[in-house]
Scaffold this motif. Structure first.
Motif, PDB file in Angstrom:
ATOM      1  N   LYS A   1      -6.399  11.390  -3.420  1.00  0.00           N
ATOM      2  CA  LYS A   1      -6.163  11.931  -2.095  1.00  0.00           C
ATOM      3  C   LYS A   1      -7.381  12.766  -1.700  1.00  0.00           C
ATOM      4  CE  LYS A   1      -1.916  10.474  -1.468  1.00  0.00           C
ATOM      5  NZ  LYS A   1      -1.577   9.507  -0.392  1.00  0.00           N
ATOM      6  N   PHE A   2      -7.735  12.715  -0.423  1.00  0.00           N
ATOM      7  CA  PHE A   2      -8.908  13.445   0.066  1.00  0.00           C
ATOM      8  C   PHE A   2      -8.444  14.423   1.135  1.00  0.00           C
ATOM      9  CE2 PHE A   2     -12.942  13.875   2.484  1.00  0.00           C
ATOM     10  CZ  PHE A   2     -13.761  14.273   1.441  1.00  0.00           C
TER      11      PHE A   2
ATOM     12  N   MET B   1      -6.086  14.559  -6.379  1.00  0.00           N
ATOM     13  CA  MET B   1      -6.611  14.956  -5.076  1.00  0.00           C
ATOM     14  C   MET B   1      -7.950  15.665  -5.245  1.00  0.00           C
ATOM     15  SD  MET B   1      -4.691  17.222  -2.143  1.00  0.00           S
ATOM     16  CE  MET B   1      -5.179  18.856  -2.708  1.00  0.00           C
ATOM     17  N   LEU B   2      -8.798  15.583  -4.208  1.00  0.00           N
ATOM     18  CA  LEU B   2     -10.081  16.260  -4.196  1.00  0.00           C
ATOM     19  C   LEU B   2     -10.219  17.010  -2.873  1.00  0.00           C
ATOM     20  CD1 LEU B   2     -12.529  16.634  -6.019  1.00  0.00           C
ATOM     21  CD2 LEU B   2     -13.596  14.671  -4.894  1.00  0.00           C
ATOM     22  N   SER B   3     -10.645  18.294  -2.961  1.00  0.00           N
ATOM     23  CA  SER B   3     -10.734  19.151  -1.772  1.00  0.00           C
ATOM     24  C   SER B   3     -12.114  19.796  -1.669  1.00  0.00           C
ATOM     25  CB  SER B   3      -9.672  20.255  -1.827  1.00  0.00           C
ATOM     26  OG  SER B   3      -8.382  19.726  -1.670  1.00  0.00           O
TER      27      SER B   3
ATOM     28  N   HIS C   1       0.830  -1.211   0.000  1.00  0.00           N
ATOM     29  CA  HIS C   1       0.000   0.000   0.000  1.00  0.00           C
ATOM     30  C   HIS C   1       0.853   1.244   0.000  1.00  0.00           C
ATOM     31  CE1 HIS C   1      -3.787  -2.087   0.434  1.00  0.00           C
ATOM     32  NE2 HIS C   1      -3.197  -2.864   1.317  1.00  0.00           N
ATOM     33  N   TRP C   2       0.354   2.264  -0.659  1.00  0.00           N
ATOM     34  CA  TRP C   2       1.030   3.575  -0.778  1.00  0.00           C
ATOM     35  C   TRP C   2       0.818   4.368   0.498  1.00  0.00           C
ATOM     36  CZ3 TRP C   2       4.088   5.841  -4.363  1.00  0.00           C
ATOM     37  CH2 TRP C   2       4.176   7.215  -4.319  1.00  0.00           C
ATOM     38  N   ARG C   3       1.899   4.866   1.069  1.00  0.00           N
ATOM     39  CA  ARG C   3       1.788   5.701   2.262  1.00  0.00           C
ATOM     40  C   ARG C   3       1.581   7.156   1.880  1.00  0.00           C
ATOM     41  NH1 ARG C   3       7.183   4.074   5.334  1.00  0.00           N
ATOM     42  NH2 ARG C   3       7.932   4.709   3.275  1.00  0.00           N
ATOM     43  N   ASN C   4       0.982   7.893   2.794  1.00  0.00           N
ATOM     44  CA  ASN C   4       0.835   9.344   2.563  1.00  0.00           C
ATOM     45  C   ASN C   4       2.198   9.987   2.507  1.00  0.00           C
ATOM     46  OD1 ASN C   4      -1.925   9.357   2.555  1.00  0.00           O
ATOM     47  ND2 ASN C   4      -2.070   9.515   4.782  1.00  0.00           N
ATOM     48  N   LEU C   5       2.390  10.843   1.531  1.00  0.00           N
ATOM     49  CA  LEU C   5       3.656  11.568   1.376  1.00  0.00           C
ATOM     50  C   LEU C   5       3.490  12.982   1.902  1.00  0.00           C
ATOM     51  CD1 LEU C   5       4.675  10.509  -2.223  1.00  0.00           C
ATOM     52  CD2 LEU C   5       5.494   9.587  -0.078  1.00  0.00           C
ATOM     53  N   LEU C   6       4.553  13.509   2.491  1.00  0.00           N
ATOM     54  CA  LEU C   6       4.554  14.906   2.947  1.00  0.00           C
ATOM     55  C   LEU C   6       5.350  15.731   1.959  1.00  0.00           C
ATOM     56  CD1 LEU C   6       3.873  16.965   5.103  1.00  0.00           C
ATOM     57  CD2 LEU C   6       6.070  16.457   6.165  1.00  0.00           C
ATOM     58  N   TRP C   7       4.679  16.633   1.309  1.00  0.00           N
ATOM     59  CA  TRP C   7       5.325  17.426   0.245  1.00  0.00           C
ATOM     60  C   TRP C   7       5.634  18.825   0.751  1.00  0.00           C
ATOM     61  CZ3 TRP C   7       6.383  14.910  -4.171  1.00  0.00           C
ATOM     62  CH2 TRP C   7       5.627  13.784  -4.450  1.00  0.00           C
TER      63      TRP C   7
ATOM     64  N   PHE D   1     -16.531   9.062  -3.903  1.00  0.00           N
ATOM     65  CA  PHE D   1     -15.964   9.243  -5.240  1.00  0.00           C
ATOM     66  C   PHE D   1     -14.439   9.266  -5.171  1.00  0.00           C
ATOM     67  CE2 PHE D   1     -14.390  12.023  -8.622  1.00  0.00           C
ATOM     68  CZ  PHE D   1     -15.006  11.497  -9.747  1.00  0.00           C
ATOM     69  N   ALA D   2     -13.892  10.018  -4.203  1.00  0.00           N
ATOM     70  CA  ALA D   2     -12.436  10.117  -4.070  1.00  0.00           C
ATOM     71  C   ALA D   2     -11.827   8.759  -3.749  1.00  0.00           C
ATOM     72  CB  ALA D   2     -12.080  11.133  -2.992  1.00  0.00           C
ATOM     73  N   ARG D   3     -12.423   8.024  -2.839  1.00  0.00           N
ATOM     74  CA  ARG D   3     -11.868   6.729  -2.459  1.00  0.00           C
ATOM     75  C   ARG D   3     -11.980   5.717  -3.593  1.00  0.00           C
ATOM     76  NH1 ARG D   3      -8.471   8.537   0.834  1.00  0.00           N
ATOM     77  NH2 ARG D   3      -9.338   9.507   2.705  1.00  0.00           N
TER      78      ARG D   3
END
Length: 647
Positions: A539-540, A506-508, A26-32, A532-534
């Motif tokens: 990314k949500f 991503m969706l915001s 699984h892909w982990r959340n990245l901090l950009w 929808f995002a999932r």
């Protein structure tokens, strides 16, 4: 590096071309961390281009510079008498052509600062000019040209050669003068054929490097921070790369140039593994400039319909062979070998990208197109094997797992692979291979575009191994695009979302706001937005709209409130939306940096969207609108938070 290293590389290629399946990681959340630079007008929605600097001050918009990579050139001899040297006249013409093409020379110390300081930028089209040895005629010719054109260079020196007073080399006295001019830096010449015994031991190599660096520093009165390995290593060891790394680091060199395939040197590349493009003696001015353009980070679409007599120089052959036949590119293994692997130059740090390949037929053996491919690291690939279309992910242990498949069509076919954020999409003849995106394997952050063929059985009875013929290849890096929507989107927004979703990451939804010193939350939320995002693996990150400047008295409370909102397990982080003018003061910068760090501790991401000249209801919770935010610089390495700007 050398024969042993090449053997290791070919083994790695073989392991990556074929493998066994296992469950997907699984892909982990990245901090950009990306800070804004420029603005892009869009035809549909509002799109923008973001560049880089530590802080998103409007003054940085339109700044000219390079924050991603530099290219290094390697020259042998420049001489009017040596048979295999570049002629002085040609060298002068080459340097003039580089200057005319807009290239700027940089120094080693400048590169070191750039690597370690996020605010440091190299000039536009940065170029490091290096020379293998202090050959007298070479140095005098190059120095004359550098003085006239305002250029600089680096020469790698064996102090023992100068001690022997070889008349073909510059003297110590002359080298001191050249360094004093400010046009030259000096590095240690490593990996010489006469010192093969040292190359079998990292400790011995480091000791020799340190001795020679100390000798150069005593004579020149300057720090020596670089070492090179200009020749292939001649010893039979499979751990050559590790020996080199240990030696460079043990001897405390800041920069090491290693022998290997040509490529640009990126900001986050290992400092001991920078590469150089070796300049051939028969390259004219246009040849040299063309090579630089090919190896530079590729930021524009690439289309090859194979109409030339020879394959485009953009294709770098790692193994096997390529040729143009009947207006198609043939990729095939060599006799006695099982596979072939070709890389598109300039894609070493592609993150989000799209590639489409049109095949004459299924070919012989397996055919693969890969994105984000790096040696020994996870990547994704789409191909055809034994009558099936397969989408696969390579895991870090070398195994492969199947993400999707279908029966291959007969005759010609078009395969398309797209990677956006943590999402993988694949198409066959324009139709989706999967009903929803697959997930990028953990660790597949960036890498090259490669095409390959493979045959598990090697040559068949007719003596023909793996091969494919391609009619067309199109590829391009993709800007990251995300959508800001109201908390309760209306039908028109849903139509836009479904149309754009393949290109989004991503969706915001606008859930939160800060205005007049008070918090606001959307009274109603459409849960279909999250679903929808999932479903599409987006990314949500709900939007927090800051309508007013951040006051010192509000910063702590606002941070804590934002963190409490972000604690929702359904959220991947927050998207702070604010005006560019409201982020200029130090208070706002500290607030964003602090919130980014606190979110990172929770494994979540902060995105910051700067939007200018908004109307009061632009981000109201009921406004029926979709704003598309586009980042546009997919190849820039980012660390903590993303910023975009809208006019």
């Amino acid at each position: 590096m050398g024969d042993a290293m090449m053997a290791t590389g070919q083994t790695d290629v073989a392991n990556e071309l074929s493998g066994n399946a296992r469950p997907v990681a699984h892909w982990r959340n990245l901090l950009w961390w990306m800070v804004l630079a420029a603005v892009l007008a869009a035809l549909r929605g509002t799109e923008y281009l973001s560049g880089e600097s530590r802080l998103p001050a409007p003054a940085s918009i339109g700044a000219v510079g390079e924050n991603e990579a530099f290219i290094a050139l390697a020259f042998g001899k420049v001489s009017s008498t040596h048979e295999f040297a570049i002629s002085p006249a040609l060298f002068r013409a080459q340097m003039a052509a580089l200057k005319k093409a807009g290239y700027s020379t940089v120094g080693l110390s400048q590169i070191v600062r750039w690597r370690h300081d996020d605010e440091a930028m190299l000039p536009e089209k940065p170029l490091l000019l290096t020379f293998d040895e202090p050959h007298r005629e070479t140095m005098e010719t190059a120095d004359e040209v550098f003085a006239s054109l305002g250029m600089t260079g680096v020469v790698f020196v064996d102090p023992n050669v100068l001690d022997r007073r070889n008349t073909q080399m510059v003297s110590w006295h002359r080298l001191e003068q050249l360094v004093e001019s400010g046009r030259w830096e000096v590095g240690v010449s490593g990996c010489r054929d006469t010192d093969i015994a040292d190359l079998a031991s990292a400790e011995a190599l480091a000791r020799r490097f340190a001795r020679e660096r100390d000798a150069l520093e005593r004579r020149l009165g300057r720090a020596v921070i670089s070492v090179d390995c200009p020749r292939a290593w001649k010893f039979e060891r499979r751990d050559g790369a590790e020996i080199w790394r240990q030696a460079v680091e043990s001897a405390s060199f800041a920069v090491g140039f290693a022998t290997g395939p040509w490529k640009a040197n990126y900001r986050d590349d290992p400092a001991f593994d920078f590469r150089r493009i070796r300049v051939a003696r028969d390259w004219g001015e246009s040849d040299l400039v063309s090579q630089l353009e090919i190896q530079a980070p590729r930021r524009k679409p690439f289309i090859d319909r194979f109409q030339s007599a020879q394959p485009a120089p953009d294709w770098m052959v790692d193994s096997g062979e390529i040729a143009i036949e009947d207006g198609m590119l043939r990729l095939s293994s060599k006799p006695g070998e099982q596979g072939a692997l070709v890389t598109l130059a300039g894609t070493a740090h592609w993150r989000d990208a799209r590639v489409e390949a049109e095949l004459e037929d299924q070919g012989r053996g397996q055919f693969w197109i890969s994105l984000r491919q790096r040696q020994g690291e996870p990547f994704v690939r789409l191909g055809v094997s034994e009558g099936e279309i397969l989408l696969q992910a390579r895991n870090r242990d070398g195994s492969f797992n199947r993400l999707g498949s279908r029966k291959a069509p007969t005759g010609a076919m078009t395969l398309s692979l797209r990677v956006v954020g943590s999402r993988v999409l694949a198409f066959v003849n324009g139709y989706r291979l999967l009903t929803r995106p697959a997930e990028v394997p953990e660790g597949a952050h960036y890498g090259s575009l490669m095409i390959a063929v493979w045959n598990d059985r090697g040559d068949d009875a007719a003596g023909v191994g793996a091969s494919i013929r391609l009619k067309r290849i199109e590829a391009e890096p993709l800007p990251r695009k995300y959508g800001i929507v109201s908390a309760m989107p209306k039908a028109a927004v849903w139509t836009k979302l479904r149309r754009e979703v393949d290109e989004m990451y991503m969706l915001s939804p606008s859930y939160f706001a800060w205005a007049g010193g008070a918090y606001k939350e959307a009274r109603h939320r459409d849960l279909a937005v999250e679903i929808f995002a999932r479903h599409h693996r987006l990314k949500f990150q709900p939007a927090l709209v800051l309508e007013d400047p951040i006051q010192p008295s509000d910063a702590v409370a606002l941070t804590e409130k934002a963190l409490s909102w972000a604690d929702d397990p359904a959220f991947d982080g927050l998207n702070v939306v604010m005006k560019p003018a409201n982020v200029e003061d130090q208070q706002s910068k500290d607030f964003l940096a602090g919130l980014s760090a606190r979110l990172a501790e929770k494994g979540k991401t902060l995105t910051v969207t700067l939007i200018g000249d908004w109307e009061r209801d632009t981000f109201s919770f009921v406004h029926d609108n979709l704003i598309l935010v586009q980042d546009g610089q997919t190849n820039v390495s980012v660390d903590e938070y993303t910023m975009a700007s809208v006019p």
